[in-house]
Design a protein around this motif. Structure first.
Motif, PDB file in Angstrom:
ATOM      1  N   VAL A   1       0.982  -1.274  -0.090  1.00 61.80           N
ATOM      2  CA  VAL A   1      -0.080   0.106  -0.092  1.00 61.80           C
ATOM      3  C   VAL A   1       0.796   1.346  -0.086  1.00 61.80           C
ATOM      4  O   VAL A   1       1.922   1.303   0.978  1.00 61.80           O
ATOM      5  CB  VAL A   1      -1.060   0.279   1.264  1.00 61.80           C
ATOM      6  N   ILE A   2       0.519   2.256  -0.873  1.00 57.00           N
ATOM      7  CA  ILE A   2       0.835   3.576  -0.892  1.00 57.00           C
ATOM      8  C   ILE A   2       0.134   4.345  -0.066  1.00 57.00           C
ATOM      9  O   ILE A   2      -0.943   4.736  -0.397  1.00 57.00           O
ATOM     10  CB  ILE A   2       1.050   4.076  -2.403  1.00 57.00           C
ATOM     11  N   HIS A   3       0.336   4.500   1.152  1.00 55.89           N
ATOM     12  CA  HIS A   3      -0.687   5.118   2.075  1.00 55.89           C
ATOM     13  C   HIS A   3      -1.410   6.446   1.797  1.00 55.89           C
ATOM     14  O   HIS A   3      -2.277   6.528   1.943  1.00 55.89           O
ATOM     15  CB  HIS A   3       0.159   5.227   3.396  1.00 55.89           C
ATOM     16  N   HIS A   4      -0.473   7.237   1.298  1.00 55.57           N
ATOM     17  CA  HIS A   4      -0.933   8.549   0.748  1.00 55.57           C
ATOM     18  C   HIS A   4      -1.731   8.442  -0.445  1.00 55.57           C
ATOM     19  O   HIS A   4      -2.332   9.753  -0.816  1.00 55.57           O
ATOM     20  CB  HIS A   4       0.137   9.769   0.863  1.00 55.57           C
ATOM     21  N   ALA A   5      -1.804   7.577  -1.115  1.00 52.01           N
ATOM     22  CA  ALA A   5      -3.027   7.214  -2.186  1.00 52.01           C
ATOM     23  C   ALA A   5      -3.933   6.484  -1.928  1.00 52.01           C
ATOM     24  O   ALA A   5      -4.959   6.462  -2.820  1.00 52.01           O
ATOM     25  CB  ALA A   5      -2.069   6.360  -3.204  1.00 52.01           C
ATOM     26  N   VAL A   6      -4.119   6.006  -0.739  1.00 47.39           N
ATOM     27  CA  VAL A   6      -5.196   5.261  -0.182  1.00 47.39           C
ATOM     28  C   VAL A   6      -6.659   6.210  -0.331  1.00 47.39           C
ATOM     29  O   VAL A   6      -6.606   7.326   0.049  1.00 47.39           O
ATOM     30  CB  VAL A   6      -5.391   4.701   1.117  1.00 47.39           C
ATOM     31  N   GLY A   7      -7.752   5.907  -1.082  1.00 49.93           N
ATOM     32  CA  GLY A   7      -8.928   6.477  -1.306  1.00 49.93           C
ATOM     33  C   GLY A   7      -8.925   7.659  -2.391  1.00 49.93           C
ATOM     34  O   GLY A   7     -10.003   8.231  -2.411  1.00 49.93           O
ATOM     35  N   ALA A   8      -7.958   7.586  -3.119  1.00 50.06           N
ATOM     36  CA  ALA A   8      -7.773   8.451  -4.180  1.00 50.06           C
ATOM     37  C   ALA A   8      -8.716   7.874  -5.290  1.00 50.06           C
ATOM     38  O   ALA A   8      -9.111   6.847  -5.187  1.00 50.06           O
ATOM     39  CB  ALA A   8      -6.413   8.577  -4.811  1.00 50.06           C
ATOM     40  N   GLY A   9      -8.988   8.799  -6.424  1.00 54.89           N
ATOM     41  CA  GLY A   9     -10.130   8.389  -7.313  1.00 54.89           C
ATOM     42  C   GLY A   9     -10.165   6.883  -7.995  1.00 54.89           C
ATOM     43  O   GLY A   9     -10.980   6.204  -8.230  1.00 54.89           O
ATOM     44  N   ASP A  10      -8.700   6.443  -8.146  1.00 54.42           N
ATOM     45  CA  ASP A  10      -8.495   5.200  -8.789  1.00 54.42           C
ATOM     46  C   ASP A  10      -7.708   4.087  -8.207  1.00 54.42           C
ATOM     47  O   ASP A  10      -7.065   3.342  -8.467  1.00 54.42           O
ATOM     48  CB  ASP A  10      -7.611   5.403 -10.113  1.00 54.42           C
ATOM     49  N   ARG A  11      -7.943   4.390  -6.633  1.00 55.02           N
ATOM     50  CA  ARG A  11      -7.187   3.517  -5.696  1.00 55.02           C
ATOM     51  C   ARG A  11      -8.342   2.992  -4.816  1.00 55.02           C
ATOM     52  O   ARG A  11      -9.457   3.648  -4.594  1.00 55.02           O
ATOM     53  CB  ARG A  11      -6.084   4.274  -4.916  1.00 55.02           C
ATOM     54  N   LEU A  12      -8.004   1.762  -4.138  1.00 57.62           N
ATOM     55  CA  LEU A  12      -8.684   1.209  -3.153  1.00 57.62           C
ATOM     56  C   LEU A  12      -8.744   2.255  -1.874  1.00 57.62           C
ATOM     57  O   LEU A  12      -7.894   3.036  -1.719  1.00 57.62           O
ATOM     58  CB  LEU A  12      -8.258   0.054  -2.774  1.00 57.62           C
ATOM     59  N   ASP A  13      -9.825   2.132  -1.248  1.00 56.14           N
ATOM     60  CA  ASP A  13     -10.171   2.981  -0.064  1.00 56.14           C
ATOM     61  C   ASP A  13      -9.955   2.030   1.270  1.00 56.14           C
ATOM     62  O   ASP A  13      -9.655   0.626   1.112  1.00 56.14           O
ATOM     63  CB  ASP A  13     -11.350   3.560   0.133  1.00 56.14           C
ATOM     64  N   THR A  14      -9.764   2.520   2.456  1.00 56.48           N
ATOM     65  CA  THR A  14      -9.584   2.042   3.694  1.00 56.48           C
ATOM     66  C   THR A  14     -10.567   0.706   3.763  1.00 56.48           C
ATOM     67  O   THR A  14     -10.296  -0.179   4.554  1.00 56.48           O
ATOM     68  CB  THR A  14      -9.511   3.101   4.711  1.00 56.48           C
ATOM     69  N   GLY A  15     -11.605   1.133   3.676  1.00 52.73           N
ATOM     70  CA  GLY A  15     -12.870   0.011   3.801  1.00 52.73           C
ATOM     71  C   GLY A  15     -12.517  -1.285   2.924  1.00 52.73           C
ATOM     72  O   GLY A  15     -12.766  -2.389   3.577  1.00 52.73           O
ATOM     73  N   GLN A  16     -12.113  -1.128   1.971  1.00 51.16           N
ATOM     74  CA  GLN A  16     -11.821  -2.081   0.923  1.00 51.16           C
ATOM     75  C   GLN A  16     -10.718  -2.850   1.491  1.00 51.16           C
ATOM     76  O   GLN A  16     -10.539  -4.289   1.655  1.00 51.16           O
ATOM     77  CB  GLN A  16     -11.576  -1.783  -0.482  1.00 51.16           C
ATOM     78  N   LEU A  17      -9.478  -2.204   1.985  1.00 49.17           N
ATOM     79  CA  LEU A  17      -8.489  -2.790   2.411  1.00 49.17           C
ATOM     80  C   LEU A  17      -8.586  -3.682   3.667  1.00 49.17           C
ATOM     81  O   LEU A  17      -8.108  -4.694   3.851  1.00 49.17           O
ATOM     82  CB  LEU A  17      -7.422  -1.838   2.760  1.00 49.17           C
ATOM     83  N   ARG A  18      -9.695  -3.089   4.506  1.00 51.23           N
ATOM     84  CA  ARG A  18      -9.918  -3.771   5.900  1.00 51.23           C
ATOM     85  C   ARG A  18     -10.738  -4.900   5.527  1.00 51.23           C
ATOM     86  O   ARG A  18     -10.653  -6.009   6.216  1.00 51.23           O
ATOM     87  CB  ARG A  18     -10.657  -2.964   6.575  1.00 51.23           C
ATOM     88  N   GLU A  19     -11.465  -5.048   4.350  1.00 51.01           N
ATOM     89  CA  GLU A  19     -12.382  -6.165   4.219  1.00 51.01           C
ATOM     90  C   GLU A  19     -11.300  -7.200   3.424  1.00 51.01           C
ATOM     91  O   GLU A  19     -11.387  -8.468   3.703  1.00 51.01           O
ATOM     92  CB  GLU A  19     -13.278  -5.887   3.048  1.00 51.01           C
ATOM     93  N   MET A  20     -10.421  -6.898   2.646  1.00 52.17           N
ATOM     94  CA  MET A  20      -9.432  -7.734   2.276  1.00 52.17           C
ATOM     95  C   MET A  20      -8.527  -8.486   3.366  1.00 52.17           C
ATOM     96  O   MET A  20      -8.278  -9.522   3.455  1.00 52.17           O
ATOM     97  CB  MET A  20      -8.466  -7.154   1.295  1.00 52.17           C
ATOM     98  N   GLN A  21      -8.179  -7.552   4.559  1.00 51.08           N
ATOM     99  CA  GLN A  21      -7.509  -8.216   5.602  1.00 51.08           C
ATOM    100  C   GLN A  21      -8.338  -9.123   6.312  1.00 51.08           C
ATOM    101  O   GLN A  21      -7.804 -10.161   6.730  1.00 51.08           O
ATOM    102  CB  GLN A  21      -7.268  -6.961   6.521  1.00 51.08           C
ATOM    103  N   SER A  22      -9.629  -9.043   6.253  1.00 51.07           N
ATOM    104  CA  SER A  22     -10.542  -9.931   7.049  1.00 51.07           C
ATOM    105  C   SER A  22     -10.623 -11.078   6.410  1.00 51.07           C
ATOM    106  O   SER A  22     -10.863 -12.173   6.915  1.00 51.07           O
ATOM    107  CB  SER A  22     -12.236  -9.368   7.100  1.00 51.07           C
ATOM    108  N   ALA A  23     -10.372 -11.219   5.083  1.00 47.18           N
ATOM    109  CA  ALA A  23     -10.544 -12.493   4.304  1.00 47.18           C
ATOM    110  C   ALA A  23      -9.131 -13.207   4.295  1.00 47.18           C
ATOM    111  O   ALA A  23      -9.024 -14.117   3.553  1.00 47.18           O
ATOM    112  CB  ALA A  23     -10.749 -12.058   2.772  1.00 47.18           C
ATOM    113  N   GLY A  24      -8.108 -12.493   5.001  1.00 53.49           N
ATOM    114  CA  GLY A  24      -6.669 -13.280   5.215  1.00 53.49           C
ATOM    115  C   GLY A  24      -5.695 -12.549   4.484  1.00 53.49           C
ATOM    116  O   GLY A  24      -4.579 -13.083   4.575  1.00 53.49           O
ATOM    117  N   TRP A  25      -5.889 -11.487   3.875  1.00 50.37           N
ATOM    118  CA  TRP A  25      -4.819 -10.723   2.936  1.00 50.37           C
ATOM    119  C   TRP A  25      -3.991 -10.125   4.140  1.00 50.37           C
ATOM    120  O   TRP A  25      -4.262  -9.657   5.320  1.00 50.37           O
ATOM    121  CB  TRP A  25      -5.378  -9.715   2.061  1.00 50.37           C
TER     122      TRP A  25
END
Length: 442
Positions: free
Chosen positions: A258-282
């Motif tokens: 993750v490039i932290h300062h790009a999270v949630g930009a228009g063409d990047r994953l947001d924090t909620g999506q990353l948390r859902e991925m983590q919950s699935a074992g990522w």
């Protein structure tokens, strides 16, 4: 350097490393061919009887245990230095007495501008049993910054050979231990009968300067019961959500840099999506890029130690504060390039780090900061490496940024990625994350 007797002492290394940056993450680092021999430049001119081109043969003693290091010692390049001899007429080698890992010397290899490569070989009159073993080698590169090293195991002869290739992308003038992974086979090698070991180094680019490096401590560790695959995705592009959905159908976790300062930009994953991925074992891991110049690697050519430390700690802290504590302990190198300052900071701040390696990685790892991965754009090559990881109980770590034919910068289409996932599902491998491979939790 003039041509000299291969046994002649070579003075200790003093050449400065070449500070070379690579734009982007990995586009300029793509390798071709699973065998790794398409650019040998004559390196295959070894004899068919196992390569006994000179020097004395050795009885294959049992590997020596060393309580201070991981694994069994195959060669220390000190007590057994005279058992190593030149592979052919290219390059020169000799003793290195100023820089070594153990003992009182190591082996230094030099290739000048007109040398295609440099190689050494050791032969055994009784075979060495490396069945169920993975090898690692200590390296210190003086120049160039980037080069390709190969260890070949003649098992039992050059007609049945295992190739263990690795691309080195830094640091120079710094000891690293590389866990070697299979990149190709000649014939059907039987690792219970290894009669010859060759170590070869070549430039990645013909325009590179002289090649000068030191090797020490060739070691073997017991391989795990099963090989592994780690699917890595860089830069939190929006298309990675589709990769996540596809992997969910197979129950496969992934690793997202993750490039932290790009999270949630228009063409990047947001924090909620990353948390859902983590919950699935990522694993959601640190992959910091300098703001304003995302393609600049973390080397002292561009950033001093304090600047590098600040960016590494800022990225780790961002992940920790948002619930990605486990992934925050791990790191993927921007630009896949690292210098000595960066590696030492990574050892202090993170539990593991990942960079380009151009081949598979031996496991369990003896150095979690020398983890190497491959470019995932060539689907057939990725599948070949997955099969080699399954056969030799190693790690295959492909990487991508963007999936989907609707994106101009995609490395794979959805159909191609599905093909890879199906191949993994059919192979005798486990799918793991970076934290799992770093802790041998698989």
């Amino acid at each position: 350097m003039t041509r000299q007797n291969r046994r002649r002492f070579i003075a200790s290394a003093g050449a400065a490393g070449i500070a070379t940056g690579l734009a982007g993450c990995v586009d300029s680092l793509r390798d071709t061919g699973a065998g790794g021999d398409d650019d040998d430049g004559g390196a295959n001119n070894t004899s068919t009887d196992g390569g006994n081109g000179g020097g004395d043969t050795d009885e294959a003693d049992d590997p020596v245990e060393d309580d201070d290091e991981v694994g069994e010692l195959i060669s220390d390049f000190d007590e057994d230095f005279d058992s190593w001899y030149e592979l052919d007429s290219y390059g020169d080698f000799g003793t290195e007495t100023d820089e070594y890992k153990t003992g009182e010397r190591a082996l230094r290899m030099v290739a000048e501008e007109d040398d295609a490569y440099v190689g050494v070989q050791r032969s055994f009159s009784e075979p060495l049993d490396l069945e169920g073993k993975n090898l690692s080698l200590a390296l210190k590169v003086n120049e160039p910054e980037f080069y390709r090293i190969e260890v070949r195991l003649h098992a039992p002869g050059s007609g049945n050979m295992l190739h263990l290739n690795r691309t080195h992308t830094g640091p120079s003038n710094h000891w690293m231990r590389v866990d070697l992974g299979a990149t190709g086979e000649t014939g059907s090698p039987d690792l219970s009968e290894v009669y010859d070991i060759q170590i070869i180094a070549r430039r990645r680019d013909q325009d590179d300067p002289d090649l000068d490096f030191v090797v020490d401590e060739l070691r073997a560790v017991d391989a795990p019961d099963t090989g592994v695959v780690m699917l890595t995705w860089d830069d939190n592009h929006e298309s990675q959500w589709r990769a996540f959905e596809m992997m969910e159908e197979y129950g496969f976790p992934g690793t997202a840099g993750v490039i932290h300062h790009a999270v949630g930009a228009g063409d990047r994953l947001d924090t909620g999506q990353l948390r859902e991925m983590q919950s699935a074992g990522w694993d959601i891991v640190s992959h910091p890029h300098p703001e304003g110049n995302w393609s600049t690697p973390f080397t002292e050519e561009d950033f001093d130690e304090n600047e590098q430390r600040q960016m590494l700690e800022d990225s780790k802290r961002w992940l920790q504060q948002r619930g990605f504590e486990e992934g925050a302990e791990h790191y993927i190198a921007p630009g896949n390039v690292r210098d000595a300052t960066n590696v030492e900071l990574l050892r202090e701040i993170h539990e593991s780090s990942l960079s380009f390696g151009g081949g598979n990685t031996g496991i369990p790892m003896t150095d979690t900061h020398a983890m190497g991965r491959i470019d995932g754009h060539d689907v057939d090559l990725v599948k070949d490496y997955i099969d080699l990881a399954a056969k030799y109980k190693q790690a295959c770590i492909p990487m991508w940024h963007v999936v989907g034919e609707e994106y101009d910068n995609a490395e794979v289409t959805e159909d191609e990625y599905e093909e890879i996932l199906e191949h993994i599902d059919d192979a005798d491998v486990e799918v793991v994350t970076q934290s799992q491979i770093a802790s041998d939790d698989f």
